[in-house]
Write an enzyme that holds these catalytic residues in place. Sequence first.
Site, PDB file in Angstrom:
ATOM      1  CB  CYS A  79      -0.923  -0.007   1.212  1.00 60.61           C
ATOM      2  SG  CYS A  79      -1.899   1.493   1.373  1.00 60.61           S
ATOM      3  CB  CYS A 231      -5.311   3.064  -4.722  1.00 63.79           C
ATOM      4  SG  CYS A 231      -4.388   1.516  -4.735  1.00 63.79           S
TER       5      CYS A 231
END
Length: 324
Positions: A79, A231
């Site tokens: 991430c 994201c």
Amino acid sequence: MINLFYVHGSENHFYLLDQTLLTSELNDNELINLTKTITNKSNDLNPADGLLVINNSKHKDALAQMRVINADGSEASMCGNGLRCVARYLSNKYHKDSFKVETKSADLLVNKHKDLANNVAAFSVEISPVYFDSKYFPFENLNTTSILNTALPQLSDHLRFTAIAVPNPHLISFVENDHDLNETLGEIGKKLNEPNPYFTDGVNVNFAKILSRNKLFVHTYERGVGFTNACGTGMSATSLAFAINFPNLVDTKEQIDVYNPGGMVQTKVHNTPNNQWIELIGNATFVGKISISEKKLHSATVDNINFTDTGEETDYQKFVGSIK
């Protein structure tokens, strides 16, 4: 008492837990239960997409380990937005500006970056490794072993797609209108993250509008989460797809400005043969923290908890306002 920090990169929100400070670390089931509890929109906590977990690393060159538990209890391979927040926490804890963090698939380099604006801290993080092969997704029943600016009539009658794993899997399409950027993205993202014959493990879906040379807007439907404000790995993979599919619109010697519903990041594509990776630069904002006992962490009990605000979100919103 232990602090759970409430953090975000481009309004991709997480709670951050440093397990190295605990007397007894949470096991996997406890981490999943805690994540599902703190991301449950019916509780009184600020909304979040997942939990960032810091552990000691056994890797020689890594300062610490990062794990990312999604809202549905699944674990992400990486991430980028979360890594920036973890990097800031570790930088403050160990007084280092450059180091590596162990992630599920690789040890990644992070660096302290100059502030984006007043009181808007920023870090740059390495996004790698990069894969195009179907064994890293997998995608099935699409009659291809790679997807690179490819028409997929099983998914759309007018869009083309590129599939890149960094190392978590991303499906990318460059679109021209807001309906595709939002409604079509939601339809395809939902379809591919429910039981389906094409991406049997699910996939992060990113739709992008090209704004100008070295400038994009990216919207993401994230596996295990749904629509997100941003994201980090998705914006990074989309930047690489931008450079590959539209080389006349990308100067890889310069940074790419990537706008998203939560703000903006910058990326730098390193697209040399046999060494593809992306540098992701963006905010690492610590909105506040809650103090909680170890006992409540283990039992995933989050009632009667007070939140302490840092004031950083006000400055971040001023920054966002200045770039719109």
